[in-house]
Design an enzyme around this catalytic site. Structure first.
Site, PDB file in Angstrom:
ATOM      1  N   GLU A   1       0.790  -1.237   0.000  1.00 41.31           N
ATOM      2  CA  GLU A   1       0.000   0.000   0.000  1.00 41.31           C
ATOM      3  C   GLU A   1       0.825   1.291   0.000  1.00 41.31           C
ATOM      4  OE1 GLU A   1      -3.952  -1.443   2.376  1.00 41.31           O
ATOM      5  OE2 GLU A   1      -2.217  -0.959   3.599  1.00 41.31           O
TER       6      GLU A   1
HETATM    7  C1  TNX Z   1      -4.424  -3.998   4.952  1.00 43.28           C
HETATM    8  S1  TNX Z   1      -2.635  -6.222   4.815  1.00 43.28           S
HETATM    9  C2  TNX Z   1      -3.132  -3.711   5.390  1.00 43.28           C
HETATM   10  C3  TNX Z   1      -2.930  -3.254   6.768  1.00 43.28           C
HETATM   11  C4  TNX Z   1      -4.222  -3.006   7.488  1.00 43.28           C
HETATM   12  C5  TNX Z   1      -5.208  -4.117   7.197  1.00 43.28           C
HETATM   13  C6  TNX Z   1      -6.511  -3.968   7.933  1.00 43.28           C
HETATM   14  C7  TNX Z   1      -1.663  -5.254   4.457  1.00 43.28           C
HETATM   15  C8  TNX Z   1      -0.461  -5.765   3.880  1.00 43.28           C
HETATM   16  N1  TNX Z   1      -1.996  -3.986   4.672  1.00 43.28           N
HETATM   17  O1  TNX Z   1      -2.128  -2.105   6.772  1.00 43.28           O
HETATM   18  O2  TNX Z   1      -3.953  -2.970   8.843  1.00 43.28           O
HETATM   19  O3  TNX Z   1      -5.461  -4.143   5.812  1.00 43.28           O
HETATM   20  O4  TNX Z   1      -7.275  -5.139   7.903  1.00 43.28           O
END
Ligand code: TNX
Length: 490
Positions: A306
């Site tokens: 992300e």
């Molecule tokens: C996605 S999973 C994210 C996290 C968040 C989560 C919440 C991932 C690699 N990144 O930063 O905490 O969703 O469910």
């Protein structure tokens, strides 16, 4: 009848005869393999604690009332399939119990530990002390990587909670504790090269809740505690997004040279490193080396998820640099699925989580030599609510009841060969998880489903049998004071 063991063993049967009684006369017998001796001492300590009398560890196998731990070189002594991959064979074991003795046989100390986890689940309190029914179990894991990822950054859980978690992982034969140590909201590991990270961003958390961080000594003690239970700690430093805590503590990582404000919300994807700043690449090198220096285990997780505000070329540059530092430190790279864009060195592990992304990138990564750790959010993100009535938790990946966490097959989730799947990892993100009650209520009982999916052969996966066996396990959680989600178990 099924033995009351979770995860279900490859083969396990009840035998005729009387149970083994653990008494003050019980001794633990072990050969001279140092790793096995350590395991024997751990077992004797635990038995002694339960009994209230010291239990001896000895070399002398004569007599009865003996729990014998044997390490053998020949796989046919268990037996395990002769073509079983070495990464699975190290955890294989044979457990034999009759009235006179318990014999645990394995090819490695790690296998002994898995046998002891089975033994502990079979042991029952009785009027005369602890008894173990006569059984023969021959067992090995389906997948080598069986983990839990715990987000310590959004909310802080300290060493005591982490030791409880290690005990829980051990009891269901999970073998990786992945610590998500850094994120926008906090930095949870002391990095000697940049003391401000822990000093400043150790204090912050979601909702301005209390923070904290692991000193290098505390981290080391946790690694040792986990290793004694056959569990590898996998530290994650999340880069090049999810870095607001670093930008808060280290102003030279921001373009204006001013530290960012602490972030106490629950948004994702907004923060980033700036590759063109002189402090950035040295920062990445130093913090990864710091954590590599205190991590005896072979893996280091570089995050990579992300980073939504960065050009592909900048992302590539930073992820490649991070992967390079990890490789030069002698560790295997693991990254979230987005990191395959970089791409990662061959032999890296890629952690799949976002099912909205399609399969193509994962298939390409496998073709390029990566192996996958599967954390499909709609099955394995244990921060999701069980159902609409769950008092807390998230729901962006849907509700996950116990059956949904259980009824899926890691071998067919993605169109890749089964041997490209290193294993399975559950995750608990802690944006909404503040207390022990929250944490264990979300993990239990679903963590047991993750464990069985990852360990037990496909042919043993059967929901009714699983819940039946699981019911025999829950009194232990009660005895430990762990608030598990009762409504999840029909
Ligand atoms: C996605 S999973 C994210 C996290 C968040 C989560 C919440 C991932 C690699 N990144 O930063 O905490 O969703 O469910």
């Amino acid at each position: 009848m099924d033995l009351p063991v979770v995860p279900a063993p490859v083969r396990g049967e009840r035998r005729r005869g009387l149970p083994f009684r653990v008494t003050a006369a019980t001794r633990v017998v072990v050969g001279d393999d140092p790793a096995a001796v350590e395991t024997a001492v751990l077992l004797a300590t635990r038995l002694g604690y339960d009994l209230g009398v010291p239990v001896a560890v000895t070399r002398d196998p004569a007599g009865t009332d003996v729990v014998e731990l044997r390490i053998v070189a020949d796989p046919s002594r268990l037996p395990v399939p002769h073509d079983l991959a070495p990464e699975l064979a190290v955890e294989a074991y044979r457990l034999e119990v009759d009235a006179e003795r318990v014999i645990v046989t394995a090819l490695d100390a790690c296998g002994l530990l898995r046998g002891l986890a089975t033994l502990e689940q079979l042991a029952r309190p009785s009027e005369t002390g602890v008894v173990v029914p006569p059984v023969l179990v021959v067992d090995h894991p389906r997948f080598a990587w069986r983990g839990l990822c715990v987000d310590l950054a959004r909310h802080w859980f300290g060493p005591e909670t982490l030791r409880l978690l290690v005990g829980l992982l051990y009891s269901v034969k999970l073998n990786r504790l992945h610590l998500h140590l850094t994120d926008d909201q906090g930095w949870r590991i002391d990095s000697p090269s940049h003391p401000a990270l822990a000093e400043v961003s150790g204090r912050t958390a979601v909702g301005a809740d209390p923070g904290g961080f692991l000193s290098t000594g505390e981290y080391g003690a946790l690694v040792t505690f986990a290793a004694a239970r056959g569990i590898t700690v996998v530290p994650e430093i999340d880069l090049p997004g999810h870095v607001n805590a670093a930008l808060h503590a280290c102003p030279d990582l921001t373009p204006g040279g001013e530290g960012r404000p602490a972030y106490t919300g629950v948004g994702v994807g907004f923060s980033r490193l700036h590759v063109e700043l002189p402090a950035t690449l040295p920062f990445v090198t130093d913090v990864l080396r710091d954590v590599a220096d205190i991590t005896p285990g072979p893996y280091l997780h570089i995050g990579g998820d992300e980073a939504l505000t960065m050009h592909a070329a900048e992302y590539d540059h930073l992820v490649r640099h991070a992967a390079d530092v990890v490789t030069r430190a002698g560790k295997t790279v693991i990254g979230w699925q987005e990191a395959v864009r970089a791409p990662l060195p061959p032999g890296s592990l890629v952690q799949y989580w976002d099912e909205r992304d399609g399969d193509a990138a994962m298939v390409a990564a496998v073709d390029a030599g990566a192996r996958l750790v599967l954390s499909p959010a709609s099955r394995m993100y244990l921060d999701m609510r069980y159902d609409a009535a769950t008092p807390m938790g998230s729901d962006w990946a849907g509700y996950i009841d116990l059956r949904r966490a259980y009824e899926w097959d890691p071998a067919t989730l993605l169109p890749v060969p089964e041997d490209a799947v290193a294993g399975v990892e559950a995750a608990i993100w802690t944006e909404n998880v503040r207390t022990h009650r929250d944490l264990f209520g979300l993990l239990l009982p679903r963590l047991a489903a993750a464990a069985e999916v990852a360990w037990s052969p496909r042919a043993r996966i059967e929901y009714a049998g699983f819940t039946h066996r699981l019911r025999r396990l829950t009194p232990r959680w009660d005895a430990q004071g762990l608030a598990w989600h009762r409504q999840a178990l029909p």
